[in-house]
Design a protein around this motif. Structure first.
Motif, PDB file in Angstrom:
ATOM      1  N   SER A 121       8.810 -11.255   3.487  1.00 30.69           N
ATOM      2  CA  SER A 121       7.984 -10.291   2.761  1.00 30.69           C
ATOM      3  C   SER A 121       6.653 -10.053   3.487  1.00 30.69           C
ATOM      4  O   SER A 121       6.180  -8.918   3.606  1.00 30.69           O
ATOM      5  CB  SER A 121       7.764 -10.826   1.346  1.00 30.69           C
ATOM      6  N   GLU A 122       6.087 -11.139   4.028  1.00 30.14           N
ATOM      7  CA  GLU A 122       4.814 -11.021   4.746  1.00 30.14           C
ATOM      8  C   GLU A 122       5.026 -10.248   6.062  1.00 30.14           C
ATOM      9  O   GLU A 122       4.257  -9.353   6.403  1.00 30.14           O
ATOM     10  CB  GLU A 122       4.225 -12.419   4.995  1.00 30.14           C
ATOM     11  N   ILE A 123       6.097 -10.597   6.777  1.00 30.85           N
ATOM     12  CA  ILE A 123       6.372  -9.936   8.067  1.00 30.85           C
ATOM     13  C   ILE A 123       6.650  -8.438   7.845  1.00 30.85           C
ATOM     14  O   ILE A 123       6.201  -7.590   8.619  1.00 30.85           O
ATOM     15  CB  ILE A 123       7.571 -10.615   8.777  1.00 30.85           C
ATOM     16  N   MET A 124       7.344  -8.123   6.755  1.00 29.84           N
ATOM     17  CA  MET A 124       7.688  -6.717   6.463  1.00 29.84           C
ATOM     18  C   MET A 124       6.540  -5.958   5.796  1.00 29.84           C
ATOM     19  O   MET A 124       6.699  -4.791   5.442  1.00 29.84           O
ATOM     20  CB  MET A 124       8.906  -6.650   5.531  1.00 29.84           C
ATOM     21  N   GLU A 162       3.281  -1.626  -0.825  1.00 34.05           N
ATOM     22  CA  GLU A 162       3.207  -1.417  -2.282  1.00 34.05           C
ATOM     23  C   GLU A 162       1.814  -0.922  -2.677  1.00 34.05           C
ATOM     24  O   GLU A 162       1.667   0.000  -3.480  1.00 34.05           O
ATOM     25  CB  GLU A 162       3.534  -2.741  -2.990  1.00 34.05           C
ATOM     26  N   ALA A 163       0.790  -1.520  -2.068  1.00 33.58           N
ATOM     27  CA  ALA A 163      -0.591  -1.120  -2.387  1.00 33.58           C
ATOM     28  C   ALA A 163      -0.851   0.308  -1.919  1.00 33.58           C
ATOM     29  O   ALA A 163      -1.454   1.113  -2.638  1.00 33.58           O
ATOM     30  CB  ALA A 163      -1.572  -2.088  -1.725  1.00 33.58           C
ATOM     31  N   ARG A 164      -0.376   0.625  -0.725  1.00 33.03           N
ATOM     32  CA  ARG A 164      -0.627   1.973  -0.170  1.00 33.03           C
ATOM     33  C   ARG A 164       0.127   3.045  -0.942  1.00 33.03           C
ATOM     34  O   ARG A 164      -0.336   4.172  -1.043  1.00 33.03           O
ATOM     35  CB  ARG A 164      -0.248   2.013   1.313  1.00 33.03           C
ATOM     36  N   GLU A 165       1.301   2.677  -1.462  1.00 32.63           N
ATOM     37  CA  GLU A 165       2.067   3.657  -2.246  1.00 32.63           C
ATOM     38  C   GLU A 165       1.503   3.816  -3.652  1.00 32.63           C
ATOM     39  O   GLU A 165       1.572   4.881  -4.241  1.00 32.63           O
ATOM     40  CB  GLU A 165       3.537   3.232  -2.323  1.00 32.63           C
ATOM     41  N   GLY A 166       0.913   2.746  -4.174  1.00 30.91           N
ATOM     42  CA  GLY A 166       0.470   2.772  -5.575  1.00 30.91           C
ATOM     43  C   GLY A 166      -0.951   3.275  -5.784  1.00 30.91           C
ATOM     44  O   GLY A 166      -1.308   3.694  -6.886  1.00 30.91           O
ATOM     45  N   PHE A 167      -1.766   3.223  -4.724  1.00 29.83           N
ATOM     46  CA  PHE A 167      -3.191   3.537  -4.897  1.00 29.83           C
ATOM     47  C   PHE A 167      -3.678   4.477  -3.790  1.00 29.83           C
ATOM     48  O   PHE A 167      -3.041   4.584  -2.746  1.00 29.83           O
ATOM     49  CB  PHE A 167      -4.017   2.236  -4.897  1.00 29.83           C
ATOM     50  N   ASP A 168      -4.835   5.117  -4.057  1.00 29.04           N
ATOM     51  CA  ASP A 168      -5.396   5.994  -3.028  1.00 29.04           C
ATOM     52  C   ASP A 168      -5.730   5.164  -1.786  1.00 29.04           C
ATOM     53  O   ASP A 168      -6.262   4.058  -1.903  1.00 29.04           O
ATOM     54  CB  ASP A 168      -6.682   6.656  -3.540  1.00 29.04           C
TER      55      ASP A 168
END
Ligand code: DAT
Length: 173
Positions: A123-126, A132-138
């Motif tokens: 999960s860290e490498i990917m 998730e943060a970039r898709e969910g927030f500005d």
């Protein structure tokens, strides 16, 4: 309008969310909201998963449990997911990152089972949490910070503390 900002500190388990959040809370006076603790204390879950060795979180219950507190502002939300929180609640999303070998050592020290250890390393490498943060927030409110060493942590906390001060100057009269 909030008098104090809400910050999410997120990242793969072991990156340093709790350590950063506690230090930030001490320095800024913001409150550390440990979602792990709330899920346990307020039973915002549907039971324990043996497979994942963690609680199966009931997100609706969790949001209900923290809503009043978060809407008042001044929360540092410490959790290994971020896309469940409404955008309007959040002013800054800090995604902590760590090198694989360092994460391996930290999770091994926690006695993680092999499958869980591998899943978190993958999960860290990917960059799962960063995506998730970039898709969910500005984009402007998402920052990625390295958390391999104490020096990096110190500089991260300095930087976020300065951001909090500036936010208060810009958003309160
Ligand atoms: P998390 O809350 O993301 O699961 P943690 O804050 O519990 O992580 O940290 C896991 C371990 O790693 C803990 O023993 C403290 C250590 N650690 C975290 N961030 C660090 C850093 N930047 N430098 C050195 N050690 C760190």
């Amino acid at each position: 309008m909030r008098q104090s900002p809400n910050i999410i500190v997120t990242g793969t388990p072991g990156v340093g969310k709790t350590t950063h959040s506690e230090s930030l809370a001490e320095r800024t006076g913001l409150r550390h909201v440990s979602v792990n603790q709330i899920v346990k204390d307020k039973e915002c879950h549907e039971g324990w998963s043996d497979e994942y060795q963690s609680w199966i979180v009931d997100e609706d219950k969790l949001l209900d449990a923290i809503e009043e507190d978060v809407k008042a502002g001044g929360c540092i939300i410490d959790w290994h997911a971020c896309d469940l929180f409404p955008r309007s609640w959040i002013d800054l999303v800090v995604v902590l990152r760590v090198d694989s070998s360092t994460l391996f050592d930290r999770l091994t020290a926690r006695d993680y089972a092999e499958a869980k250890l591998q899943e978190n390393l993958d999960s860290e490498i990917m960059e799962v949490l960063l995506q998730e943060a970039r898709e969910g927030f500005d984009e402007e409110i998402v920052i990625e910070l390295m958390s391999n060493t104490s020096d990096e942590m110190e500089s991260n906390v300095d930087r976020i503390e300065a951001w909090v001060k500036q936010w208060k100057l810009d958003n309160t009269s």
